[in-house]
Design a protein around this motif. Sequence first.
Motif, PDB file in Angstrom:
ATOM      1  N   VAL A 189       0.853  -1.192   0.000  1.00 15.41           N
ATOM      2  CA  VAL A 189       0.000   0.000   0.000  1.00 15.41           C
ATOM      3  C   VAL A 189       0.881   1.232   0.000  1.00 15.41           C
ATOM      4  O   VAL A 189       1.745   1.390   0.855  1.00 15.41           O
ATOM      5  CB  VAL A 189      -0.922  -0.006   1.237  1.00 15.41           C
ATOM      6  CG1 VAL A 189      -1.730   1.277   1.281  1.00 15.41           C
ATOM      7  CG2 VAL A 189      -1.834  -1.224   1.204  1.00 15.41           C
ATOM      8  N   VAL A 198      -3.080   5.940   1.261  1.00 17.81           N
ATOM      9  CA  VAL A 198      -4.290   5.564   1.978  1.00 17.81           C
ATOM     10  C   VAL A 198      -5.154   6.799   2.172  1.00 17.81           C
ATOM     11  O   VAL A 198      -4.725   7.762   2.820  1.00 17.81           O
ATOM     12  CB  VAL A 198      -3.964   4.941   3.343  1.00 17.81           C
ATOM     13  CG1 VAL A 198      -5.252   4.582   4.073  1.00 17.81           C
ATOM     14  CG2 VAL A 198      -3.077   3.709   3.178  1.00 17.81           C
ATOM     15  N   GLU A 199      -6.370   6.759   1.621  1.00 16.91           N
ATOM     16  CA  GLU A 199      -7.302   7.870   1.764  1.00 16.91           C
ATOM     17  C   GLU A 199      -8.252   7.619   2.941  1.00 16.91           C
ATOM     18  O   GLU A 199      -8.562   6.470   3.273  1.00 16.91           O
ATOM     19  CB  GLU A 199      -8.148   8.055   0.503  1.00 16.91           C
ATOM     20  CG  GLU A 199      -7.391   8.291  -0.778  1.00 16.91           C
ATOM     21  CD  GLU A 199      -7.128   7.018  -1.556  1.00 16.91           C
ATOM     22  OE1 GLU A 199      -6.916   7.097  -2.775  1.00 16.91           O
ATOM     23  OE2 GLU A 199      -7.160   5.936  -0.936  1.00 16.91           O
ATOM     24  N   CYS A 247      -4.947  12.005   2.729  1.00 16.74           N
ATOM     25  CA  CYS A 247      -4.192  11.019   1.970  1.00 16.74           C
ATOM     26  C   CYS A 247      -2.843  10.846   2.655  1.00 16.74           C
ATOM     27  O   CYS A 247      -2.026  11.775   2.684  1.00 16.74           O
ATOM     28  CB  CYS A 247      -3.995  11.484   0.536  1.00 16.74           C
ATOM     29  SG  CYS A 247      -2.890  10.424  -0.436  1.00 16.74           S
ATOM     30  N   TYR A 297      -9.969   9.458  -5.112  1.00 16.10           N
ATOM     31  CA  TYR A 297      -8.678   8.785  -5.077  1.00 16.10           C
ATOM     32  C   TYR A 297      -7.557   9.810  -4.967  1.00 16.10           C
ATOM     33  O   TYR A 297      -7.585  10.857  -5.618  1.00 16.10           O
ATOM     34  CB  TYR A 297      -8.459   7.978  -6.354  1.00 16.10           C
ATOM     35  CG  TYR A 297      -9.442   6.861  -6.576  1.00 16.10           C
ATOM     36  CD1 TYR A 297     -10.622   7.075  -7.271  1.00 16.10           C
ATOM     37  CD2 TYR A 297      -9.186   5.581  -6.082  1.00 16.10           C
ATOM     38  CE1 TYR A 297     -11.528   6.048  -7.476  1.00 16.10           C
ATOM     39  CE2 TYR A 297     -10.078   4.545  -6.293  1.00 16.10           C
ATOM     40  CZ  TYR A 297     -11.243   4.786  -6.988  1.00 16.10           C
ATOM     41  OH  TYR A 297     -12.138   3.763  -7.189  1.00 16.10           O
ATOM     42  N   TYR A 307       1.282   6.291  -8.570  1.00 21.60           N
ATOM     43  CA  TYR A 307       0.885   5.677  -7.302  1.00 21.60           C
ATOM     44  C   TYR A 307      -0.540   6.124  -6.995  1.00 21.60           C
ATOM     45  O   TYR A 307      -0.862   7.306  -7.114  1.00 21.60           O
ATOM     46  CB  TYR A 307       1.819   6.089  -6.164  1.00 21.60           C
ATOM     47  CG  TYR A 307       3.222   5.551  -6.306  1.00 21.60           C
ATOM     48  CD1 TYR A 307       4.234   6.303  -6.901  1.00 21.60           C
ATOM     49  CD2 TYR A 307       3.540   4.272  -5.845  1.00 21.60           C
ATOM     50  CE1 TYR A 307       5.513   5.804  -7.036  1.00 21.60           C
ATOM     51  CE2 TYR A 307       4.821   3.771  -5.972  1.00 21.60           C
ATOM     52  CZ  TYR A 307       5.799   4.542  -6.573  1.00 21.60           C
ATOM     53  OH  TYR A 307       7.060   4.044  -6.704  1.00 21.60           O
ATOM     54  N   TRP A 308      -1.362   5.181  -6.564  1.00 21.96           N
ATOM     55  CA  TRP A 308      -2.770   5.449  -6.300  1.00 21.96           C
ATOM     56  C   TRP A 308      -3.191   4.801  -4.990  1.00 21.96           C
ATOM     57  O   TRP A 308      -2.664   3.763  -4.587  1.00 21.96           O
ATOM     58  CB  TRP A 308      -3.638   4.887  -7.427  1.00 21.96           C
ATOM     59  CG  TRP A 308      -3.447   5.578  -8.726  1.00 21.96           C
ATOM     60  CD1 TRP A 308      -2.489   5.328  -9.658  1.00 21.96           C
ATOM     61  CD2 TRP A 308      -4.232   6.668  -9.242  1.00 21.96           C
ATOM     62  NE1 TRP A 308      -2.623   6.191 -10.720  1.00 21.96           N
ATOM     63  CE2 TRP A 308      -3.690   7.016 -10.496  1.00 21.96           C
ATOM     64  CE3 TRP A 308      -5.333   7.373  -8.764  1.00 21.96           C
ATOM     65  CZ2 TRP A 308      -4.207   8.041 -11.282  1.00 21.96           C
ATOM     66  CZ3 TRP A 308      -5.856   8.387  -9.550  1.00 21.96           C
ATOM     67  CH2 TRP A 308      -5.294   8.718 -10.797  1.00 21.96           C
ATOM     68  N   GLY A 309      -4.192   5.422  -4.377  1.00 25.82           N
ATOM     69  CA  GLY A 309      -4.797   4.816  -3.211  1.00 25.82           C
ATOM     70  C   GLY A 309      -6.017   3.997  -3.605  1.00 25.82           C
ATOM     71  O   GLY A 309      -6.342   3.874  -4.798  1.00 25.82           O
ATOM     72  N   GLN A 310      -6.685   3.461  -2.608  1.00 26.23           N
ATOM     73  CA  GLN A 310      -7.858   2.610  -2.837  1.00 26.23           C
ATOM     74  C   GLN A 310      -9.147   3.412  -2.933  1.00 26.23           C
ATOM     75  O   GLN A 310     -10.171   2.876  -3.363  1.00 26.23           O
ATOM     76  CB  GLN A 310      -7.972   1.584  -1.702  1.00 26.23           C
ATOM     77  CG  GLN A 310      -6.802   0.626  -1.646  1.00 26.23           C
ATOM     78  CD  GLN A 310      -6.673  -0.192  -2.905  1.00 26.23           C
ATOM     79  OE1 GLN A 310      -7.608  -0.839  -3.352  1.00 26.23           O
ATOM     80  NE2 GLN A 310      -5.488  -0.141  -3.528  1.00 26.23           N
ATOM     81  N   GLY A 311      -9.108   4.661  -2.537  1.00 26.01           N
ATOM     82  CA  GLY A 311     -10.282   5.508  -2.648  1.00 26.01           C
ATOM     83  C   GLY A 311     -11.092   5.610  -1.364  1.00 26.01           C
ATOM     84  O   GLY A 311     -11.060   4.716  -0.524  1.00 26.01           O
ATOM     85  N   THR A 312     -11.826   6.714  -1.244  1.00 27.30           N
ATOM     86  CA  THR A 312     -12.745   6.916  -0.130  1.00 27.30           C
ATOM     87  C   THR A 312     -14.047   7.472  -0.700  1.00 27.30           C
ATOM     88  O   THR A 312     -14.047   8.349  -1.562  1.00 27.30           O
ATOM     89  CB  THR A 312     -12.133   7.858   0.929  1.00 27.30           C
ATOM     90  OG1 THR A 312     -13.002   7.951   2.056  1.00 27.30           O
ATOM     91  CG2 THR A 312     -11.865   9.257   0.391  1.00 27.30           C
TER      92      THR A 312
END
Length: 124
Positions: A2, A5-6, A22, A95, A113-118
């Motif tokens: 990971v 993280v949002e 984030c 994201y 690089y990306w997060g999983q979203g909120t």
Amino acid sequence: QVHLVESGGGLVQAGGSLRLFCAAPGRTFSSSAMGWFGQAPGKEREFVATICWSGGSTYYADSVKGRFTISRDNAKNTVYLQMNSLKPEDTAVYYCAADSTNPYGSRYSPYNYWGQGTQVTVSS
């Protein structure tokens, strides 16, 4: 692994506010441009805002100008999205993204690089 993280999403009434966070556990993005993107149900992911490595330059989608503010705290390795005057059409999964290849990002940057979203849901 990971990278981003949002958090901070939720359900809010129209006209309300939310602040998205984030975080980058275990990795620093202090030299990277950072961005926020939103994906509404049934639609493609769209650019929302970006901020350069120092926080000195920001850029917004027309739809959020004057309502959203992107900021960052490199000491805390965290990027924020303050969302005010929310509208039902702002409903989306948001994201966080980082472009480690360029400290000055844009909506067209190759965010790698990306997060999983909120989830953000705005009720009318």
